[in-house]
Design a protein around this motif. Structure first.
Motif, mmCIF file in Angstrom:
data_model
loop_
_atom_site.group_PDB
_atom_site.id
_atom_site.type_symbol
_atom_site.label_atom_id
_atom_site.label_comp_id
_atom_site.label_asym_id
_atom_site.label_seq_id
_atom_site.Cartn_x
_atom_site.Cartn_y
_atom_site.Cartn_z
ATOM 1 N N ALA A 1 -23.857 93.100 24.704
ATOM 2 C CA ALA A 1 -25.312 93.395 24.242
ATOM 3 C C ALA A 1 -25.756 93.756 25.719
ATOM 4 O O ALA A 1 -25.575 93.574 26.854
ATOM 5 C CB ALA A 1 -26.197 91.537 23.883
ATOM 6 N N ARG A 2 -26.603 94.424 25.808
ATOM 7 C CA ARG A 2 -28.373 94.524 26.762
ATOM 8 C C ARG A 2 -29.588 93.342 26.669
ATOM 9 O O ARG A 2 -30.266 92.993 26.344
ATOM 10 C CB ARG A 2 -28.814 95.487 26.746
ATOM 11 N N ILE A 3 -29.415 92.828 28.164
ATOM 12 C CA ILE A 3 -30.383 91.840 28.131
ATOM 13 C C ILE A 3 -31.448 91.462 29.284
ATOM 14 O O ILE A 3 -31.588 92.564 29.986
ATOM 15 C CB ILE A 3 -29.919 90.286 28.013
ATOM 16 N N SER A 4 -32.820 91.394 28.449
ATOM 17 C CA SER A 4 -33.739 91.779 29.393
ATOM 18 C C SER A 4 -34.532 91.070 29.699
ATOM 19 O O SER A 4 -35.138 90.169 29.260
ATOM 20 C CB SER A 4 -34.860 93.136 29.188
ATOM 21 N N PHE A 5 -35.273 90.424 30.987
ATOM 22 C CA PHE A 5 -36.167 90.101 30.920
ATOM 23 C C PHE A 5 -37.463 89.923 31.485
ATOM 24 O O PHE A 5 -37.792 91.017 32.114
ATOM 25 C CB PHE A 5 -35.054 88.648 32.468
ATOM 26 N N TYR A 6 -38.517 88.813 31.179
ATOM 27 C CA TYR A 6 -39.722 89.384 31.633
ATOM 28 C C TYR A 6 -40.655 87.848 32.167
ATOM 29 O O TYR A 6 -39.793 87.112 31.622
ATOM 30 C CB TYR A 6 -40.484 89.794 30.185
ATOM 31 N N LEU A 7 -41.293 88.906 32.640
ATOM 32 C CA LEU A 7 -42.663 87.826 32.985
ATOM 33 C C LEU A 7 -43.795 88.347 32.297
ATOM 34 O O LEU A 7 -44.173 89.418 33.410
ATOM 35 C CB LEU A 7 -42.355 87.759 34.917
ATOM 36 N N GLY A 8 -43.793 87.683 31.665
ATOM 37 C CA GLY A 8 -45.553 88.084 30.999
ATOM 38 C C GLY A 8 -44.936 89.083 31.099
ATOM 39 O O GLY A 8 -43.971 89.834 29.622
ATOM 40 N N ASP A 9 -45.581 90.770 30.366
ATOM 41 C CA ASP A 9 -45.346 92.106 30.208
ATOM 42 C C ASP A 9 -44.809 92.873 31.424
ATOM 43 O O ASP A 9 -43.470 93.809 31.303
ATOM 44 C CB ASP A 9 -46.704 93.068 30.427
ATOM 45 N N GLU A 10 -44.455 91.701 32.146
ATOM 46 C CA GLU A 10 -43.605 92.249 33.407
ATOM 47 C C GLU A 10 -41.818 92.254 33.224
ATOM 48 O O GLU A 10 -41.606 91.078 33.202
ATOM 49 C CB GLU A 10 -43.946 92.096 35.075
ATOM 50 N N LEU A 11 -41.567 93.729 33.431
ATOM 51 C CA LEU A 11 -40.257 93.720 33.328
ATOM 52 C C LEU A 11 -39.467 93.704 34.860
ATOM 53 O O LEU A 11 -39.410 93.664 35.296
ATOM 54 C CB LEU A 11 -38.895 94.949 32.667
ATOM 55 N N LEU A 12 -38.627 92.275 34.227
ATOM 56 C CA LEU A 12 -37.594 91.817 35.916
ATOM 57 C C LEU A 12 -36.607 92.264 36.327
ATOM 58 O O LEU A 12 -36.096 93.006 37.137
ATOM 59 C CB LEU A 12 -37.823 90.059 35.706
ATOM 60 N N THR A 13 -35.259 92.687 34.987
ATOM 61 C CA THR A 13 -33.820 92.866 35.499
ATOM 62 C C THR A 13 -33.579 92.907 34.082
ATOM 63 O O THR A 13 -33.725 92.327 33.130
ATOM 64 C CB THR A 13 -33.727 92.395 36.776
ATOM 65 N N SER A 14 -32.735 94.167 33.732
ATOM 66 C CA SER A 14 -31.911 94.191 32.986
ATOM 67 C C SER A 14 -30.356 94.669 33.886
ATOM 68 O O SER A 14 -29.670 94.866 34.203
ATOM 69 C CB SER A 14 -32.544 95.669 31.866
ATOM 70 N N GLU A 15 -29.842 93.554 32.711
ATOM 71 C CA GLU A 15 -28.314 93.925 32.190
ATOM 72 C C GLU A 15 -27.358 93.769 30.916
ATOM 73 O O GLU A 15 -28.119 93.444 30.393
ATOM 74 C CB GLU A 15 -27.731 92.408 33.050
ATOM 75 N N SER A 16 -26.543 94.647 31.412
ATOM 76 C CA SER A 16 -25.909 94.597 30.228
ATOM 77 C C SER A 16 -24.257 94.167 29.944
ATOM 78 O O SER A 16 -23.612 93.857 31.776
ATOM 79 C CB SER A 16 -25.752 95.918 29.635
ATOM 80 N N GLY A 17 -23.596 93.916 29.330
ATOM 81 C CA GLY A 17 -21.824 92.837 29.040
ATOM 82 C C GLY A 17 -22.081 92.504 28.379
ATOM 83 O O GLY A 17 -22.612 91.561 27.362
ATOM 84 N N GLU A 18 -21.398 90.922 28.559
ATOM 85 C CA GLU A 18 -20.813 90.257 27.073
ATOM 86 C C GLU A 18 -21.516 89.276 27.399
ATOM 87 O O GLU A 18 -21.627 88.459 28.727
ATOM 88 C CB GLU A 18 -19.436 89.337 27.300
ATOM 89 N N LEU A 19 -22.234 89.288 26.147
ATOM 90 C CA LEU A 19 -23.448 87.748 25.924
ATOM 91 C C LEU A 19 -22.518 87.125 26.068
ATOM 92 O O LEU A 19 -22.258 86.780 24.386
ATOM 93 C CB LEU A 19 -24.548 87.880 25.495
ATOM 94 N N GLN A 20 -23.436 85.260 26.384
ATOM 95 C CA GLN A 20 -23.009 84.499 25.620
ATOM 96 C C GLN A 20 -23.638 83.379 25.254
ATOM 97 O O GLN A 20 -24.241 83.663 26.947
ATOM 98 C CB GLN A 20 -22.141 82.935 26.310
#
Ligand SMILES: Cc1cc2nc3c(=O)[nH]c(=O)nc-3n(C[C@H](O)[C@H](O)[C@H](O)COP(=O)(O)OP(=O)(O)OC[C@H]3O[C@@H](n4cnc5c(N)ncnc54)[C@H](O)[C@@H]3O)c2cc1C
Length: 409
Positions: free
Chosen positions: A214-233
């Motif tokens: 998966a690709r997983i993106s983290f948001y604080l409100g509308d602000e993208l904090l960071t994104s990472e890809s790999g095996e999500l659990q």
């Protein structure tokens, strides 16, 4: 006369520092709180010990450390680390640049370091807790290392006391922060990192654990904090796996402050918009008299399917012929943006590293403490943390070798 060097803490950085100081002719003693040396090192890399990484860059460390890491890594980086372990008889292998001992055993690394300490006649005192470093009146031995059992006069002291991260058996209790604060040093706020997160339980978490690319993106409100890809659990209570651990260093402060951080998961990261639209068109062809559950059967993991349907409040028993095209499109699009609200991290015990620590502003280029010539700080005790992938152990070897060499001179 050889220099009397005391190393407080016999983990990765402490053992490395002791080897370098002793190879340079110093009379070295390690004082360790645990029953044996290298307890945490022996569980690293899922028991395989990811020693370092050939793709070594300062930007893989926390922002406050990047400038200093550039210099330190130029003095002692992966190449020097590999040579060092070769000198201990540990041959390494690369897996896409991630360096492991060929044996596939972290215990090989611990035992090779312990054997070298023995060979160099380094004195090891275990089950002894360092409490303080004090300046002595004695000009010959300027410092006194105070433990719960004894006091030792020292020419140089290397503090390698680690952090707060790791299982209880690793004795990561943050003693070093208190000891350094007594010396007037500044502590940068600490948080657990390389760690997973518990999510708010809205009844949509999967019933059984899921592992998926998966690709997983983290948001604080509308602000993208960071994104990472790999095996999500994903488990019943939270999210973890390499991409979450990598991102944790960037988001932990916000989550700890109870700010509303949301994870958005894309289970089709390898598809661009056009490819995904084509995939959807192929899926539409399956809209016969199947149920929604049957329709989604081969689209993703069944636990992900049930999470998507729960989030969309749709019954798996619905018949496809009763679902409009636009709704089918919405359901499939949801696999690119499934949201989880983060509640808290799994804490220091589950974390691999601690962000924050003793400020680098108080440390010279040779790892010595400003105002205390002969006292050195190494390893995770400092405000240095890196990505998952051998970067944290690399800092243990880098700082340990620099301080061990300097302390012996
Ligand atoms: C599960 C896990 C897996 C990891 N895997 C990897 C990996 O594969 N690759 C990687 O790069 N990093 C990995 N890390 C991170 C890495 O292990 C640490 O960054 C590294 O061990 C830090 O070394 P250190 O010597 O600073 O601290 P530590 O290894 O924690 O050593 C500190 C030592 O000080 C001792 N001590 C503490 N207080 C006192 C006291 N008061 N008196 C005397 N002794 C004391 C402790 O008992 C300990 O032996 C992992 C961490 C964990 C928890």
């Amino acid at each position: 006369m050889s220099k009397k060097v005391y190393v407080a803490g016999g983990g990765a950085a402490g053992m490395c520092a002791a080897v370098y100081a002793a190879r340079n002719g110093a009379d070295v003693t390690i004082v360790e709180k645990n029953t044996r040396l290298g307890k945490k090192l022996s569980v690293t890399g899922n028991g395989r010990c990811n020693l370092t990484n050939l793709d070594m860059r300062p930007e893989y460390y926390n922002k406050a450390a990047q400038g200093r890491m550039k210099n330190w890594l130029s003095l002692y980086g992966p190449e020097e680390t590999i040579k060092f372990f070769k000198s201990l008889g540990v041959i390494v292998k690369s897996e896409d640049g991630y360096i492991y001992p060929v044996s596939g055993q972290a215990s090989t690394v611990v035992n090779a370091l312990i054997n070298e300490l023995k060979r160099l006649n380094v004195n090891v005192i275990t089950e002894s807790q360092v409490k303080a470093v004090k300046k002595a009146e004695n000009e010959k031995s300027p410092y006194v290392l105070v433990t719960n059992k004894d006091k030792y006069e020292a020419d140089a002291v290397i503090l390698a006391l680690g952090s707060l991260s790791g299982a209880k058996s690793t004795m990561s209790t943050g003693d070093g922060y208190y000891i350094c604060k007594q010396l007037g040093m500044n502590l940068k706020d600490t948080y657990p990192a390389l760690v997973g997160f518990k999510c708010e339980d809205d009844g949509t978490m999967p019933d059984a654990g899921v592992r998926a690319a998966a690709r997983i993106s983290f948001y604080l409100g509308d602000e993208l904090l960071t994104s990472e890809s790999g095996e999500l659990q994903i488990s019943r209570d939270g999210i973890s796996g390499i991409p979450v651990m990598q991102a944790s260093r960037e988001i932990i402060k916000f989550v700890s402050e109870k700010k509303p951080v949301v994870a958005s998961v894309d289970f089709f990261p390898e598809y661009d918009e056009e490819d995904f639209e084509a995939l959807k068109r192929d899926m539409y062809k399956l809209r016969d008299n199947r149920t929604l559950e049957e329709f989604l059967l081969g689209f993703a993991n069944s636990n992900i399917n049930s999470t998507v349907l729960k989030k969309m409040k749709l019954s798996p028993a619905m018949h496809m012929k009763n679902i409009a095209d636009s709704m089918v499109s919405c359901i499939l699009d949801r696999y690119r943006d499934i949201r989880f609200n983060l509640k808290e991290s799994y804490g220091y015990i589950q974390s691999q590293v601690t962000t924050g620590g003793m400020s680098l502003g108080d440390i010279g280029d040779d790892m010595s403490v400003v105002g205390f010539p002969g006292v050195y700080l190494v390893g995770e005790l400092l405000d240095v943390d890196g990505r998952c992938g051998g970067y944290n152990l690399q800092f243990a070897w880098t700082s340990g070798s620099i301080a061990g060499t300097a302390a012996s001179m």
